[in-house]
Design a protein around this motif. Structure first.
Motif, short mmCIF file in Angstrom:
data_model
loop_
_atom_site.label_atom_id
_atom_site.label_comp_id
_atom_site.label_asym_id
_atom_site.label_seq_id
_atom_site.Cartn_x
_atom_site.Cartn_y
_atom_site.Cartn_z
N UNK A 1 -4.23 9.42 0.03
CA UNK A 1 -3.56 8.82 1.18
C UNK A 1 -2.27 9.59 1.43
N UNK A 2 -1.87 9.67 2.67
CA UNK A 2 -0.55 10.18 3.00
C UNK A 2 0.18 9.03 3.67
N UNK A 3 1.27 8.62 3.08
CA UNK A 3 1.97 7.44 3.55
C UNK A 3 3.47 7.67 3.41
N UNK A 4 4.23 6.99 4.27
CA UNK A 4 5.68 6.98 4.17
C UNK A 4 6.13 5.53 4.14
N UNK A 5 7.06 5.23 3.25
CA UNK A 5 7.64 3.89 3.17
C UNK A 5 9.15 4.04 3.00
N UNK A 6 9.86 2.96 3.35
CA UNK A 6 11.31 2.94 3.19
C UNK A 6 11.71 1.60 2.60
N UNK A 7 12.64 1.65 1.66
CA UNK A 7 13.11 0.42 1.02
C UNK A 7 14.04 -0.34 1.96
N UNK B 1 11.17 1.13 -7.22
CA UNK B 1 10.43 1.23 -8.48
C UNK B 1 9.12 1.96 -8.21
N UNK B 2 8.86 2.98 -9.01
CA UNK B 2 7.61 3.74 -8.93
C UNK B 2 6.86 3.49 -10.23
N UNK B 3 5.60 3.07 -10.11
CA UNK B 3 4.78 2.80 -11.29
C UNK B 3 3.50 3.60 -11.18
N UNK B 4 3.11 4.24 -12.28
CA UNK B 4 1.86 4.98 -12.35
C UNK B 4 1.12 4.53 -13.60
N UNK C 1 9.58 -6.28 -4.44
CA UNK C 1 8.53 -6.51 -3.44
C UNK C 1 7.65 -5.27 -3.34
N UNK C 2 6.36 -5.44 -3.61
CA UNK C 2 5.43 -4.31 -3.60
C UNK C 2 5.26 -3.80 -2.18
N UNK C 3 5.52 -2.50 -2.00
CA UNK C 3 5.35 -1.86 -0.70
C UNK C 3 3.93 -1.33 -0.53
N UNK C 4 3.28 -1.01 -1.65
CA UNK C 4 1.91 -0.53 -1.60
C UNK C 4 1.42 -0.10 -2.96
#
Length: 114
Positions: free
Chosen positions: A72-78, A84-87, A63-66
């Motif tokens: 941007x400065x953002x915080x997310x939690x699984x 998964x980190x994609x660049x 599920x894409x969190x963002x």
């Protein structure tokens, strides 16, 4: 800390990178803080280069969190044990990339006592 290739120098064109961050403890989650995000944009500011964070282990079902391309400065939690980190970068303009910090944190549950 997780850094884009070459950070803080500019990353290369046509990058397609992925990382799986996991915790072996079923009671922990992964909290991520985007510390720096400086990606190149090409003629009009479309998001050809981007950083994406997704909750899960498998790319097809996570599920894409963002998805971000602008500073941007953002915080997310699984919600589970995997992130998964994609660049991705295109073949045009590059930039310094990204720096993220991640932590394994306990999943807190709140109870109302009566």
């Amino acid at each position: 800390t997780l850094l884009s290739p070459g950070y803080p120098a500019n990353y290369e064109n046509n990058e397609n990178c992925g990382w799986l961050i996991s915790t072996s403890d079923a009671n922990k989650r992964i909290q991520v803080e985007v510390v720096s995000l400086q990606l190149g944009s090409f003629m009009g500011g479309d998001c050809e280069d981007y950083l994406q964070l997704a909750d899960g282990k498998e790319p097809d079902s996570a599920r894409v969190l963002g998805t971000w391309c602008d500073p941007v400065q953002v915080q997310v939690k699984t919600s589970g044990q995997h992130l998964l980190v994609t660049f991705v970068s295109d073949s045009h303009v590059t930039g310094p990339g990204f720096a993220i910090k991640y932590y394994h944190v306990h999943e807190c549950e709140f109870f109302i006592l009566s």
